[in-house]
Design a protein around this motif. Structure first.
Motif, mmCIF file in Angstrom:
data_model
loop_
_atom_site.group_PDB
_atom_site.id
_atom_site.type_symbol
_atom_site.label_atom_id
_atom_site.label_comp_id
_atom_site.label_asym_id
_atom_site.label_seq_id
_atom_site.Cartn_x
_atom_site.Cartn_y
_atom_site.Cartn_z
ATOM 1 N N GLY A 84 2.749 7.230 6.063
ATOM 2 C CA GLY A 84 1.341 7.253 6.432
ATOM 3 C C GLY A 84 0.771 5.880 6.684
ATOM 4 O O GLY A 84 1.484 4.878 6.785
ATOM 5 N N ARG A 85 -0.550 5.821 6.731
ATOM 6 C CA ARG A 85 -1.270 4.574 7.005
ATOM 7 C C ARG A 85 -1.572 3.873 5.689
ATOM 8 O O ARG A 85 -2.709 3.814 5.243
ATOM 9 N N ASP A 86 -0.558 3.354 5.068
ATOM 10 C CA ASP A 86 -0.719 2.663 3.793
ATOM 11 C C ASP A 86 -1.128 1.219 4.045
ATOM 12 O O ASP A 86 -0.573 0.550 4.922
ATOM 13 N N SER A 87 -2.087 0.729 3.276
ATOM 14 C CA SER A 87 -2.554 -0.647 3.485
ATOM 15 C C SER A 87 -3.083 -1.220 2.180
ATOM 16 O O SER A 87 -3.514 -0.488 1.287
ATOM 17 N N PHE A 88 -3.033 -2.540 2.085
ATOM 18 C CA PHE A 88 -3.572 -3.259 0.935
ATOM 19 C C PHE A 88 -4.714 -4.159 1.381
ATOM 20 O O PHE A 88 -4.677 -4.750 2.455
ATOM 21 N N LEU A 101 -1.487 -5.330 -6.389
ATOM 22 C CA LEU A 101 -2.068 -5.110 -5.073
ATOM 23 C C LEU A 101 -2.952 -3.878 -5.121
ATOM 24 O O LEU A 101 -2.652 -2.909 -5.825
ATOM 25 N N ALA A 102 -4.040 -3.915 -4.374
ATOM 26 C CA ALA A 102 -4.965 -2.787 -4.316
ATOM 27 C C ALA A 102 -5.295 -2.478 -2.869
ATOM 28 O O ALA A 102 -5.480 -3.376 -2.050
ATOM 29 N N VAL A 124 -2.906 1.376 -6.253
ATOM 30 C CA VAL A 124 -2.626 0.152 -6.997
ATOM 31 C C VAL A 124 -1.118 0.045 -7.203
ATOM 32 O O VAL A 124 -0.481 1.003 -7.631
ATOM 33 N N VAL A 125 -0.552 -1.099 -6.872
ATOM 34 C CA VAL A 125 0.889 -1.333 -6.990
ATOM 35 C C VAL A 125 1.128 -2.634 -7.743
ATOM 36 O O VAL A 125 0.451 -3.633 -7.490
ATOM 37 N N LYS A 126 2.075 -2.614 -8.673
ATOM 38 C CA LYS A 126 2.479 -3.828 -9.382
ATOM 39 C C LYS A 126 3.897 -4.193 -8.968
ATOM 40 O O LYS A 126 4.801 -3.351 -8.947
ATOM 41 N N LEU A 127 4.087 -5.476 -8.623
ATOM 42 C CA LEU A 127 5.394 -6.031 -8.301
ATOM 43 C C LEU A 127 5.732 -7.103 -9.323
ATOM 44 O O LEU A 127 4.844 -7.773 -9.855
ATOM 45 N N ASP A 128 7.037 -7.306 -9.572
ATOM 46 C CA ASP A 128 7.412 -8.421 -10.431
ATOM 47 C C ASP A 128 7.450 -9.703 -9.615
ATOM 48 O O ASP A 128 7.138 -9.718 -8.419
ATOM 49 N N GLY A 129 7.824 -10.800 -10.252
ATOM 50 C CA GLY A 129 7.785 -12.091 -9.582
ATOM 51 C C GLY A 129 8.735 -12.222 -8.410
ATOM 52 O O GLY A 129 8.574 -13.127 -7.580
ATOM 53 N N ASN A 130 9.727 -11.357 -8.311
ATOM 54 C CA ASN A 130 10.664 -11.357 -7.194
ATOM 55 C C ASN A 130 10.314 -10.315 -6.137
ATOM 56 O O ASN A 130 11.085 -10.089 -5.206
#
Length: 285
Positions: A84-88, A101-102, A124-130
């Protein structure tokens, strides 16, 4: 470089250059310039000029140095989302070196949706440092878009945006300014909202005893929209609310705090009165 002989004799130059010990680069040249054809990025070089008059006179110049610029390189990239049309709209660095990210995403797979029932979910998405995926959280409340997110004092998060009670984003629909508090594991702690026509939260900052939310607020009685600042305590209860703008259209864009803790607002306006007199777009409280 520049060099003069006190007797007016012609001079020749020997040029030394290198990244560690200086090595001979050019000798017995008459020019006082030399062009380097190849340099490595992010490297410190040193150079020295030795001048001779051909009669035994010799002088060594100082050793100069310079460093070439570092060329940015791609460390990693990630593609996040579905068909879909996913965006941050916002990305924030976290205290553990990761990122949060939001934004918004299609609430249903596109293949299962029609034009009539398309909707957006706050995302809302969380990523690690990599850049590796840690977790995600979606809020399917109709048509929801998140505009900003911060990490809070307790390592949780506060995300803000807007939610339309009906699907779609057509003008005139009832919408609410939304603020949702999450713990560090993305579990919801509390929710704050202001319902109206096209209400929206644009930005949020944390202060010593709570949070400041900047948004745009309208009412059922007025066609205009005003800029609003809301202070919430740490439990999500409203402490105070203050509006700015004129009698026409005003839209919140962003806010920050200056070193004294004063609030700086950036906004868009078509009003010519109130705080917007003269069409100023910056208000410093």
């Amino acid at each position: 470089w520049k060099c003069e002989d006190p007797d007016g004799d012609s001079l020749s130059y020997t040029l030394y250059f290198g990244t560690g010990e200086l090595e001979l680069l050019a000798g017995q040249i008459a020019d006082t310039t030399y062009t380097l054809h190849s340099l490595e990025p992010d490297t410190e070089y040193s150079w020295q000029v030795v001048a001779e008059d051909g009669k035994g006179g010799l002088i060594r110049g100082p050793i100069w140095s310079f460093k070439t610029k570092r060329i940015p390189k791609l460390e990693w990239k990630r593609v996040i989302g579905n068909e879909g049309r996913d965006s941050f709209a916002k990305i924030r660095l976290l205290s553990d070196g990761g990122f949060v990210l939001a934004g918004s995403a299609d609430a249903k797979p596109v293949s299962d949706s029609s034009a009539k029932d398309l909707s957006r979910a706050g995302w809302v998405v969380k990523l690690d440092g990599n850049g590796y995926f840690a977790w995600e959280k979606k809020f399917d409340m109709g048509w929801t878009e998140f505009n900003d997110i911060i990490q809070t004092y307790d390592k949780g998060f506060l995300v803000v945006g807007k939610t339309h009670t009906l699907t779609g984003s057509a003008s005139g629909e009832e919408s609410s300014l939304q603020a949702i508090k999450l713990d560090r594991y993305a579990n919801e702690s509390w929710r704050f909202r202001i319902v109206g026509i096209q209400n929206e939260a644009a930005a949020v900052v944390e202060i010593e005893d709570g949070y400041l939310i900047l948004g745009t607020k309208s009412s059922y009685e007025s066609e205009g929209r005003s800029i609003v600042i809301i202070k919430l305590d740490r439990s999500g209860s409203k402490v105070w609310q203050k509006s700015f703008g004129g009698s026409s259209f005003d839209r919140a864009v962003g806010l920050n705090l200056d070193p004294k803790g004063d609030i700086v607002i950036v906004a868009e306006t078509t009003s010519m009165d109130g705080e917007a007199e003269g069409n100023l777009s910056l208000i410093h409280i």
